[in-house]
Write an enzyme that holds these catalytic residues in place. Sequence first.
Site, PDB file in Angstrom:
ATOM      1  N   HIS A 203     -47.001 -51.901  74.564  1.00 16.06           N
ATOM      2  CA  HIS A 203     -46.721 -50.541  73.977  1.00 16.06           C
ATOM      3  C   HIS A 203     -46.475 -49.338  74.775  1.00 16.06           C
ATOM      4  O   HIS A 203     -47.036 -49.261  75.864  1.00 16.06           O
ATOM      5  CB  HIS A 203     -47.516 -50.294  72.830  1.00 16.06           C
TER       6      HIS A 203
ATOM      7  N   HIS B 113     -45.165 -44.429  79.657  1.00 18.30           N
ATOM      8  CA  HIS B 113     -45.380 -45.468  80.647  1.00 18.30           C
ATOM      9  C   HIS B 113     -46.020 -46.762  79.620  1.00 18.30           C
ATOM     10  O   HIS B 113     -46.207 -46.386  78.629  1.00 18.30           O
ATOM     11  CB  HIS B 113     -46.521 -45.313  81.598  1.00 18.30           C
TER      12      HIS B 113
END
Length: 188
Positions: free
Chosen positions: A125, A40
Site C-alpha cells: 500500500h 512510497h
Amino acid sequence: MRTFIAIDTGQKVAEIVDIVVEKLKRMGFKASWVPGSNAHLTLAFLNEVKDEKVELIASMLSKRLRGFPTFTFSTGKLGFFRHKNLPRVIWIGVKSSPILNNLFRETRVALESLGFNVDENFHAHITVGRMKFSPPYWRKLIETVEIEEVIVPVSEVSLFKSELSPEGAKYTKLFSCSFEGGLIKYDS
C-alpha cells in the site's frame, strides 16, 4: 537513525496522493497527511539502525537484488487499516502482483541475514495519512473517493532515513539498489 526500505512510486503517484489528501480534508478527515513528494511503497521498516550499519544493509540488498527483473505494479482503490472500528491509516491500495510479493521476500531474506526481524505479513500500500479524526459515516466517504489507476515501473529499491518533526516525517533517500547491479549513495 530510523530507516526503511521502499519503492519510490514516482511523480504521478505523488500527484494522486496530493489530490486524495485534499478530497479527504474537504470531507472532514484530520490526519498526519503524507505529502505526495513522500509517497512510497514500504517493503520493510527497520526502525533505529546505527549509522555504520546502513551502508552494509544497502550493499547486502544490492547483492541480493542484482538480476531481479524490472516490473510494474498498478495502484488500486483507497483503503484503510482499522483500530477500534475507526480508520487508523488511510492508504492507496496496490493490485496484487506475484513479482512484487517476490521482491518483498527477497528483501526480507537479505535483511534477516543481517539479523533484522521483518514482518512476514506484506500488505502492499501507499500511505496517505495517519488518522487523528474521522467524520461520521467515514467508511461511506472513503468509498466515494475515486482514484486514477497508475502503472508504476520498478527497477530499484531504496533505503530511506526518516526524521520525525512536529511538521511531519521527512524522508531522505540514502541509497538506491538497482536491479541491474548498481548501488548509488546519496549525500544526506
